[in-house]
Design a protein around this motif. Structure first.
Motif, PDB file in Angstrom:
ATOM      1  N   ASP A   1       0.834  -1.196   0.000  1.00 15.91           N
ATOM      2  CA  ASP A   1       0.000   0.000   0.000  1.00 15.91           C
ATOM      3  C   ASP A   1       0.873   1.252   0.000  1.00 15.91           C
TER       4      ASP A   1
ATOM      5  N   VAL B   1       1.873   2.238  -3.468  1.00 20.37           N
ATOM      6  CA  VAL B   1       0.752   2.856  -4.194  1.00 20.37           C
ATOM      7  C   VAL B   1       0.511   4.268  -3.669  1.00 20.37           C
ATOM      8  N   VAL B   2       0.559   4.438  -2.365  1.00 24.69           N
ATOM      9  CA  VAL B   2       0.377   5.763  -1.769  1.00 24.69           C
ATOM     10  C   VAL B   2       1.483   6.713  -2.240  1.00 24.69           C
TER      11      VAL B   2
ATOM     12  N   ARG C   1       0.601   7.787  -5.648  1.00 29.89           N
ATOM     13  CA  ARG C   1      -0.541   8.701  -5.584  1.00 29.89           C
ATOM     14  C   ARG C   1      -0.102  10.071  -5.064  1.00 29.89           C
ATOM     15  N   THR C   2       0.758  10.072  -4.064  1.00 27.56           N
ATOM     16  CA  THR C   2       1.274  11.322  -3.492  1.00 27.56           C
ATOM     17  C   THR C   2       2.080  12.101  -4.531  1.00 27.56           C
TER      18      THR C   2
ATOM     19  N   LEU D   1      -0.002  10.781  -9.284  1.00 28.34           N
ATOM     20  CA  LEU D   1      -0.612   9.817 -10.202  1.00 28.34           C
ATOM     21  C   LEU D   1      -2.018   9.448  -9.734  1.00 28.34           C
ATOM     22  N   THR D   2      -2.886   9.214 -10.676  1.00 20.00           N
ATOM     23  CA  THR D   2      -4.238   8.754 -10.362  1.00 20.00           C
ATOM     24  C   THR D   2      -4.240   7.235 -10.217  1.00 20.00           C
ATOM     25  N   GLU D   3      -5.320   6.709  -9.694  1.00 16.25           N
ATOM     26  CA  GLU D   3      -5.456   5.250  -9.584  1.00 16.25           C
ATOM     27  C   GLU D   3      -5.333   4.602 -10.961  1.00 16.25           C
TER      28      GLU D   3
ATOM     29  N   GLN E   1      -3.706   5.715 -13.601  1.00 16.47           N
ATOM     30  CA  GLN E   1      -2.313   5.777 -14.046  1.00 16.47           C
ATOM     31  C   GLN E   1      -1.463   4.732 -13.327  1.00 16.47           C
ATOM     32  N   ILE E   2      -1.681   4.561 -12.049  1.00 16.02           N
ATOM     33  CA  ILE E   2      -0.934   3.559 -11.288  1.00 16.02           C
ATOM     34  C   ILE E   2      -1.217   2.168 -11.835  1.00 16.02           C
TER      35      ILE E   2
END
Length: 101
Positions: free
Chosen positions: A55, A58-59, A62-63, A66-68, A70-71
């Motif tokens: 996680d 992914v965080v 995102r930080t 990047l958007t979900e 894009q990830i």
């Protein structure tokens, strides 16, 4: 060209140039396993040890903005790029082995 080769080319074209939310630079970097910060860790783990993605990884992405979507795309592009490299290596090894017979 075989149907498999055509399908592979279509897949690579779609990943690198088709619709999506990741930038062309991010797509190519992930596909070629050349992730640049902040994607390097996510790309490396996607290729080498996908079950190690946390996680926190992914965080961090995102930080970094990047958007979900894009990830998700980056992880998929990295995995497909790695599978293509492995497939090509296996085909090359089979070709060498067949020439020796």
């Amino acid at each position: 060209m075989t149907d498999i080769a055509r399908a592979q080319q279509a897949l690579v074209h779609r990943i690198l140039e088709g619709d999506g939310t990741a930038s062309p630079t991010e797509r190519r970097a992930a596909f070629e396993n050349n992730g640049v910060a902040p994607l390097a860790t996510l790309v490396e783990k996607s290729v080498a040890q996908p079950t190690a993605i946390t996680d926190h990884d992914v965080v961090a992405a995102r930080t970094a903005g990047l958007t979900e979507d894009q990830i998700f795309e980056i992880v998929v592009f990295a995995a497909v790029g790695q599978s293509m490299r492995q497939y090509q290596s296996a085909r090359a090894a089979l070709s060498v082995a067949n020439r020796r017979e």
